[in-house]
Design a protein around this motif. Sequence first.
Motif, PDB file in Angstrom:
ATOM      1  N   ARG A   1       0.742  -1.233  -0.129  1.00 41.84           N
ATOM      2  CA  ARG A   1      -0.139   0.040  -0.049  1.00 41.84           C
ATOM      3  C   ARG A   1       0.884   1.249  -0.025  1.00 41.84           C
ATOM      4  NH1 ARG A   1      -2.822  -1.326   4.071  1.00 41.84           N
ATOM      5  NH2 ARG A   1      -4.393  -2.592   2.887  1.00 41.84           N
ATOM      6  N   SER A   2       1.949   1.256   0.753  1.00 41.83           N
ATOM      7  CA  SER A   2       2.695   2.359   0.861  1.00 41.83           C
ATOM      8  C   SER A   2       3.619   2.506  -0.524  1.00 41.83           C
ATOM      9  CB  SER A   2       3.760   2.291   2.049  1.00 41.83           C
ATOM     10  OG  SER A   2       3.101   2.385   3.165  1.00 41.83           O
ATOM     11  N   THR A   3       4.139   1.611  -0.982  1.00 33.67           N
ATOM     12  CA  THR A   3       4.601   1.455  -2.224  1.00 33.67           C
ATOM     13  C   THR A   3       3.961   2.153  -3.296  1.00 33.67           C
ATOM     14  OG1 THR A   3       6.244  -0.395  -1.636  1.00 33.67           O
ATOM     15  CG2 THR A   3       6.018   0.259  -3.987  1.00 33.67           C
ATOM     16  N   LEU A   4       2.828   1.600  -3.442  1.00 30.66           N
ATOM     17  CA  LEU A   4       1.635   2.164  -4.581  1.00 30.66           C
ATOM     18  C   LEU A   4       1.329   3.703  -4.451  1.00 30.66           C
ATOM     19  CD1 LEU A   4      -0.777  -0.864  -4.585  1.00 30.66           C
ATOM     20  CD2 LEU A   4       0.963  -0.191  -6.571  1.00 30.66           C
ATOM     21  N   ALA A   5       1.393   3.988  -3.003  1.00 35.41           N
ATOM     22  CA  ALA A   5       1.335   5.673  -2.780  1.00 35.41           C
ATOM     23  C   ALA A   5       2.407   6.293  -3.406  1.00 35.41           C
ATOM     24  CB  ALA A   5       0.884   5.755  -1.321  1.00 35.41           C
ATOM     25  N   VAL A   6       3.708   5.914  -2.975  1.00 36.16           N
ATOM     26  CA  VAL A   6       4.695   6.439  -3.414  1.00 36.16           C
ATOM     27  C   VAL A   6       5.020   6.560  -4.869  1.00 36.16           C
ATOM     28  CG1 VAL A   6       7.331   6.467  -3.555  1.00 36.16           C
ATOM     29  CG2 VAL A   6       6.191   6.310  -1.371  1.00 36.16           C
ATOM     30  N   MET A   7       4.756   5.362  -5.562  1.00 36.87           N
ATOM     31  CA  MET A   7       4.392   5.136  -7.034  1.00 36.87           C
ATOM     32  C   MET A   7       3.608   6.258  -7.756  1.00 36.87           C
ATOM     33  SD  MET A   7       4.580   1.258  -7.490  1.00 36.87           S
ATOM     34  CE  MET A   7       4.234   1.304  -9.364  1.00 36.87           C
TER      35      MET A   7
ATOM     36  N   THR B   1      -4.757  -5.574  -2.712  1.00 36.89           N
ATOM     37  CA  THR B   1      -4.423  -3.752  -2.870  1.00 36.89           C
ATOM     38  C   THR B   1      -3.713  -3.431  -4.464  1.00 36.89           C
ATOM     39  OG1 THR B   1      -3.613  -3.988  -0.693  1.00 36.89           O
ATOM     40  CG2 THR B   1      -2.746  -2.371  -1.932  1.00 36.89           C
ATOM     41  N   VAL B   2      -3.023  -4.611  -4.773  1.00 41.10           N
ATOM     42  CA  VAL B   2      -2.409  -4.428  -6.129  1.00 41.10           C
ATOM     43  C   VAL B   2      -3.535  -4.182  -7.349  1.00 41.10           C
ATOM     44  CG1 VAL B   2      -0.861  -5.074  -7.842  1.00 41.10           C
ATOM     45  CG2 VAL B   2      -0.251  -5.040  -5.406  1.00 41.10           C
ATOM     46  N   ARG B   3      -4.601  -5.252  -7.392  1.00 42.92           N
ATOM     47  CA  ARG B   3      -5.459  -5.090  -8.366  1.00 42.92           C
ATOM     48  C   ARG B   3      -6.202  -3.944  -8.454  1.00 42.92           C
ATOM     49  NH1 ARG B   3      -6.516 -10.016 -10.496  1.00 42.92           N
ATOM     50  NH2 ARG B   3      -5.077 -11.947  -9.707  1.00 42.92           N
ATOM     51  N   ALA B   4      -6.372  -3.396  -7.151  1.00 44.56           N
ATOM     52  CA  ALA B   4      -7.242  -1.971  -7.124  1.00 44.56           C
ATOM     53  C   ALA B   4      -6.338  -0.850  -7.304  1.00 44.56           C
ATOM     54  CB  ALA B   4      -7.867  -1.994  -5.817  1.00 44.56           C
ATOM     55  N   SER B   5      -5.029  -0.999  -7.954  1.00 45.44           N
ATOM     56  CA  SER B   5      -4.355   0.131  -7.863  1.00 45.44           C
ATOM     57  C   SER B   5      -4.237   1.120  -9.217  1.00 45.44           C
ATOM     58  CB  SER B   5      -2.708  -0.222  -7.418  1.00 45.44           C
ATOM     59  OG  SER B   5      -2.236  -1.040  -8.712  1.00 45.44           O
ATOM     60  N   GLY B   6      -4.927   0.343 -10.090  1.00 46.93           N
ATOM     61  CA  GLY B   6      -4.585   1.081 -11.486  1.00 46.93           C
ATOM     62  C   GLY B   6      -3.300   1.204 -11.980  1.00 46.93           C
TER      63      GLY B   6
END
Length: 220
Positions: A96-102, A151-156
């Motif tokens: 979740r944190s990684t995707l936010a930073v991305m 989490t990843v699947r919902a990230s776009g």
Amino acid sequence: MTNLLVLGGSGRTGIHVLEEAAARGHHVRAVVRNPDKVQAPAGVELIKGTPANIDDLRKAAQGAEAVISVLNNARASDNPWAKPVSPPAFMTNAARSTLAVMGEQGIRRIILASTQGAGDDWAHLNPLMRAFIKGSNLKAGFADHDGVDRTVRASGTDWTLARAVALSDKTAGGPVRAAERGTDKPGMRINRADFAGFLLEAVEKDAWIRQAPLVWNARG
């Protein structure tokens, strides 16, 4: 050459990712707790930190074009049945944190090491295996992999969830194969070095985007 951020680079699979990425000429930056204890290949930049800290991730991700995560839950020993010692939902929170930073830094590509039986693959496991997992220390790790999957699947993002069959340190028994469940019969195991190579190729070829292939060594 790609600028890569690697998470989990000090682990048994992660060190193969660092070696393979460096051998292929990529610029690699890895977040590790104790850089002095990691024998990284020449050219790999080690950043002291933890994926549990979003500020450490922000620092390490600067300039990255893709992320490879081979994070796993730590156990009391290398025995796969050993008691987990990582915080609950460690991998999920890190994802979740990684995707936010991305999102903050405009990074779209992420490849994550997953496992057979995670997410919608659970229904395909043998009923006896499912019962065994539920009654053992393995259940915590599977629950965390499920959280990462959702989490990843919902990230776009342009994600890949590489679902390894049983990981092995033994010499590979044949070429690497990958397929989504139901399209081919998977083998029993995948060598860690070969799995690392698959993760790198997914980056290099923009392959398996928004897919969750099983990955295994076919018999030679």
